[in-house]
Design an enzyme around this catalytic site. Structure first.
Site, mmCIF file in Angstrom:
data_model
loop_
_atom_site.group_PDB
_atom_site.id
_atom_site.type_symbol
_atom_site.label_atom_id
_atom_site.label_comp_id
_atom_site.label_asym_id
_atom_site.label_seq_id
_atom_site.Cartn_x
_atom_site.Cartn_y
_atom_site.Cartn_z
ATOM 1 C CB THR A 162 -0.920 0.014 1.243
ATOM 2 O OG1 THR A 162 -1.480 1.332 1.405
ATOM 3 C CG2 THR A 162 -0.161 -0.316 2.520
ATOM 4 C CE LYS B 10 -2.052 -4.277 3.764
ATOM 5 N NZ LYS B 10 -2.405 -5.424 2.942
ATOM 6 C CD GLU C 78 -2.189 5.245 4.625
ATOM 7 O OE1 GLU C 78 -1.774 5.441 5.770
ATOM 8 O OE2 GLU C 78 -2.697 6.145 3.929
ATOM 9 C CE1 TYR D 66 -3.766 -1.815 5.836
ATOM 10 C CE2 TYR D 66 -2.971 0.315 5.065
ATOM 11 C CZ TYR D 66 -3.482 -0.938 4.796
ATOM 12 O OH TYR D 66 -3.705 -1.326 3.495
HETATM 13 P P1 NAP Z 1 -11.333 -4.684 2.631
HETATM 14 O O1 NAP Z 1 -12.530 -4.380 1.817
HETATM 15 O O2 NAP Z 1 -11.205 -4.085 3.997
HETATM 16 O O3 NAP Z 1 -11.239 -6.288 2.782
HETATM 17 C C1 NAP Z 1 -10.411 -6.895 3.710
HETATM 18 C C2 NAP Z 1 -10.623 -8.389 3.666
HETATM 19 O O4 NAP Z 1 -9.734 -9.011 4.611
HETATM 20 C C3 NAP Z 1 -12.044 -8.840 4.043
HETATM 21 O O5 NAP Z 1 -12.452 -9.831 3.132
HETATM 22 C C4 NAP Z 1 -11.861 -9.449 5.424
HETATM 23 O O6 NAP Z 1 -12.742 -10.495 5.724
HETATM 24 C C5 NAP Z 1 -10.453 -10.040 5.275
HETATM 25 N N1 NAP Z 1 -9.850 -10.363 6.564
HETATM 26 C C6 NAP Z 1 -9.767 -9.579 7.673
HETATM 27 N N2 NAP Z 1 -9.185 -10.254 8.682
HETATM 28 C C7 NAP Z 1 -8.882 -11.489 8.198
HETATM 29 C C8 NAP Z 1 -8.277 -12.641 8.763
HETATM 30 N N3 NAP Z 1 -7.873 -12.687 10.044
HETATM 31 N N4 NAP Z 1 -8.121 -13.744 7.984
HETATM 32 C C9 NAP Z 1 -8.545 -13.724 6.692
HETATM 33 N N5 NAP Z 1 -9.126 -12.666 6.099
HETATM 34 C C10 NAP Z 1 -9.292 -11.561 6.854
HETATM 35 O O7 NAP Z 1 -9.986 -4.306 1.838
HETATM 36 P P2 NAP Z 1 -9.805 -3.940 0.282
HETATM 37 O O8 NAP Z 1 -10.062 -2.481 0.110
HETATM 38 O O9 NAP Z 1 -10.528 -4.937 -0.552
HETATM 39 O O10 NAP Z 1 -8.230 -4.127 0.121
HETATM 40 C C11 NAP Z 1 -7.673 -5.394 -0.223
HETATM 41 C C12 NAP Z 1 -6.229 -5.442 0.266
HETATM 42 O O11 NAP Z 1 -5.487 -4.406 -0.368
HETATM 43 C C13 NAP Z 1 -6.059 -5.214 1.756
HETATM 44 O O12 NAP Z 1 -4.978 -5.991 2.189
HETATM 45 C C14 NAP Z 1 -5.716 -3.735 1.868
HETATM 46 O O13 NAP Z 1 -4.985 -3.485 3.054
HETATM 47 C C15 NAP Z 1 -4.901 -3.552 0.617
HETATM 48 N N6 NAP Z 1 -4.922 -2.229 0.008
HETATM 49 C C16 NAP Z 1 -6.117 -1.606 -0.237
HETATM 50 C C17 NAP Z 1 -6.128 -0.376 -0.874
HETATM 51 C C18 NAP Z 1 -7.418 0.312 -1.194
HETATM 52 O O14 NAP Z 1 -7.381 1.510 -1.493
HETATM 53 N N7 NAP Z 1 -8.545 -0.385 -1.200
HETATM 54 C C19 NAP Z 1 -4.899 0.224 -1.262
HETATM 55 C C20 NAP Z 1 -3.715 -0.458 -1.001
HETATM 56 C C21 NAP Z 1 -3.733 -1.693 -0.391
HETATM 57 P P3 NAP Z 1 -14.123 -10.259 6.556
HETATM 58 O O15 NAP Z 1 -15.116 -9.832 5.526
HETATM 59 O O16 NAP Z 1 -14.411 -11.591 7.135
HETATM 60 O O17 NAP Z 1 -13.848 -9.189 7.562
HETATM 61 O O1 F7E Z 2 -9.185 7.896 4.611
HETATM 62 C C1 F7E Z 2 -9.676 11.209 5.970
HETATM 63 C C2 F7E Z 2 -8.671 10.290 6.622
HETATM 64 O O2 F7E Z 2 -10.045 5.742 5.538
HETATM 65 C C3 F7E Z 2 -8.773 8.797 3.604
HETATM 66 C C4 F7E Z 2 -7.330 2.000 2.855
HETATM 67 O O3 F7E Z 2 -7.901 1.289 1.788
HETATM 68 O O4 F7E Z 2 -6.229 3.526 1.350
HETATM 69 C C5 F7E Z 2 -7.137 3.456 2.423
HETATM 70 O O5 F7E Z 2 -6.633 4.170 3.544
HETATM 71 C C6 F7E Z 2 -8.553 10.154 4.226
HETATM 72 C C7 F7E Z 2 -7.674 10.142 5.471
HETATM 73 O O6 F7E Z 2 -8.535 5.755 3.482
HETATM 74 C C8 F7E Z 2 -12.918 10.678 7.502
HETATM 75 O O7 F7E Z 2 -8.122 10.856 7.802
HETATM 76 C C9 F7E Z 2 -11.681 12.372 6.956
HETATM 77 O O8 F7E Z 2 -6.823 11.249 5.434
HETATM 78 O O9 F7E Z 2 -10.838 6.506 3.268
HETATM 79 P P1 F7E Z 2 -9.750 6.434 4.254
HETATM 80 P P2 F7E Z 2 -6.963 5.706 3.791
HETATM 81 O O10 F7E Z 2 -6.675 6.011 5.207
HETATM 82 O O11 F7E Z 2 -6.305 6.555 2.772
HETATM 83 C C10 F7E Z 2 -4.912 3.007 1.618
HETATM 84 C C11 F7E Z 2 -4.079 3.142 0.358
HETATM 85 C C12 F7E Z 2 -4.939 1.649 2.180
HETATM 86 O O12 F7E Z 2 -4.032 0.855 1.973
HETATM 87 C C13 F7E Z 2 -5.983 1.363 3.217
HETATM 88 O O13 F7E Z 2 -6.188 -0.043 3.356
HETATM 89 O O14 F7E Z 2 -9.806 10.667 4.649
HETATM 90 N N1 F7E Z 2 -11.011 11.245 6.601
HETATM 91 N N2 F7E Z 2 -12.851 12.048 7.528
HETATM 92 C C14 F7E Z 2 -11.752 10.174 6.922
HETATM 93 N N3 F7E Z 2 -11.542 8.867 6.754
HETATM 94 C C15 F7E Z 2 -12.510 7.995 7.162
HETATM 95 N N4 F7E Z 2 -12.337 6.677 6.986
HETATM 96 N N5 F7E Z 2 -13.665 8.465 7.754
HETATM 97 C C16 F7E Z 2 -13.923 9.785 7.950
HETATM 98 O O15 F7E Z 2 -14.960 10.167 8.476
#
Ligand code: NAP
Ligand code: F7E
Length: 329
Positions: free
Chosen positions: A126, A158, A128, A154
């Protein structure tokens, strides 16, 4: 021969997009589902009847060994994680165990089942990990060589998973790669993330179901793309001749305020300020100010291109939520 893929995190946003992509490509798809009564099981079975679900948990290596014995995968996509940055401050140890050590558990399970020379492994790294601090910010955006400085439990977890994946590649010759993905969103995004929280609230405000939304800081900037485009990039990484890491990003960055502008305009409201209240409960102990990625390597080597732009993403999400929420009305 039909390829076999195993997805952890099948019930999450990317898991859904990837299950569809691999199903369309004719893969035999297996998905790991955790818990004896996972509330998302039924919806997953209904939407993806061709996916075979296996009960396992990233915290439990013996369950992963069993999953590998059943699925016999050619490709593994490790998407499972505690993925919410804000939540990771509240439960840092569990985040380390699932998001960090869970990856090691899977890599070891691959070795224990003799798959280190045959299985291709994708780790969901990520943006992050970069941290987005002023002194650590390349002008063209972060790329595969940029310095890491994670700002949350987090991000730190990662980073461990990222390095252990690289280490297994170098130590055991495994085809193990990390995709360093910048934020990607869409209609499957959880409502706990800011983009979906906004588009869902916008739809409900339009339909008279709520009158405001409470958010944290509005100035942070993110490089937001569409999740459907990003799973294509993940798949391409596992089809290369040699294992390597890639950044996937749009090369643009926008503030939460800009996201609010476009989302509220979609329902005909020009000034969103009366509808947004700030609540410190949604602020983080350390914030990532600005993320901007440089996808040049993925575009050149993988031939990857994102299709959906920022206004297109906001529109797609608001329209989806209007449809869903009007059914609930
Ligand atoms: P998400 O919607 O939060 O999905 C997370 C998944 O992980 C869910 O299916 C959850 O299952 C599963 N999980 C949680 N704890 C677990 C455990 N102990 N054993 C097995 N599975 C478990 O995340 P996403 O947005 O699809 O992202 C997919 C991956 O890419 C994640 O690793 C995230 O950190 C990474 N990532 C995401 C982004 C983004 O912008 N979306 C960017 C960079 C990297 P349950 O449904 O059972 O909770
Ligand atoms: O926050 C601000 C918050 O939680 C984005 C994950 O998929 O992308 C995601 O992480 C921004 C931050 O995503 C609220 O403080 C303001 O600055 O939607 P977010 P994230 O933190 O960027 C990365 C790439 C991953 O890898 C992660 O798994 O928005 N913010 N107000 C808020 N954020 C949330 N959630 N809720 C609020 O009310």
């Amino acid at each position: 021969m039909t390829k076999r893929a195993l997805i952890t995190g099948i019930t999450g946003q990317d898991g859904g997009h990837l299950a569809k992509l691999l199903g369309d490509k004719g893969y035999e798809v297996y998905g790991i589902i955790r818990g004896q009564q996972n509330p998302k099981r039924r919806a997953t079975e209904e939407e993806f009847p061709y996916v075979k679900l296996i009960e396992a948990d990233l915290l439990d290596m013996s369950s992963l060994v069993r999953a590998l014995q059943i699925a016999k995968p050619d490709e593994i996509y490790n998407l499972g994680a505690i993925s919410h940055v804000g939540y990771s401050f509240k439960d840092p140890q569990l985040t380390a165990d699932v998001t960090g050590k869970g990856c090691l558990n899977m890599l070891e399970a691959i070795r224990l089942t003799g798959g280190e020379k045959t299985v291709r492994f994708y780790q969901a790294s990520t943006s992050e990990m970069f941290g987005g601090l002023e002194y650590n910010r390349p002008e063209k955006g972060y790329n595969e060589e940029s310095q890491f400085h994670p700002r949350s439990p987090y991000g730190v977890a990662k980073l461990y998973a990222h390095w252990i994946t690289k280490n297994y590649r170098e130590s055991y010759g495994m085809f193990a790669v990390s995709g360093i993905l910048f934020n990607h969103e869409g209609e499957r995004r959880g409502v706990e993330f800011v983009t979906r929280k906004i588009t869902n609230a916008v739809a409900r405000i339009k339909l008279g179901l709520q009158d405001h939304v409470e958010l944290g800081d509005l100035w942070p900037k993110r490089d937001w793309g569409y999740a459907g485009d990003y799973v294509e990039g993940m798949w391409r990484m596992l089809q290369q001749d040699k294992p390597d890491d890639f950044v996937l990003a749009t090369g643009e960055t926008h503030s939460i305020e800009e996201f609010l502008d476009l989302a509220f305009k979609e329902i005909g409201i020009d000034d969103w300020k009366p509808y947004v209240k700030q609540n410190p409960a949604f602020m983080r102990p350390a914030e990532v100010d600005l993320l901007l990625g440089d996808p040049t390597k993925a575009e050149t080597v993988l031939g990857w291109q994102r299709e959906v732009d920022f206004p297109g993403l906001v529109k797609l999400m608001v329209q989806h939520d209007l449809e869903i929420e009007s059914q609930n009305k």
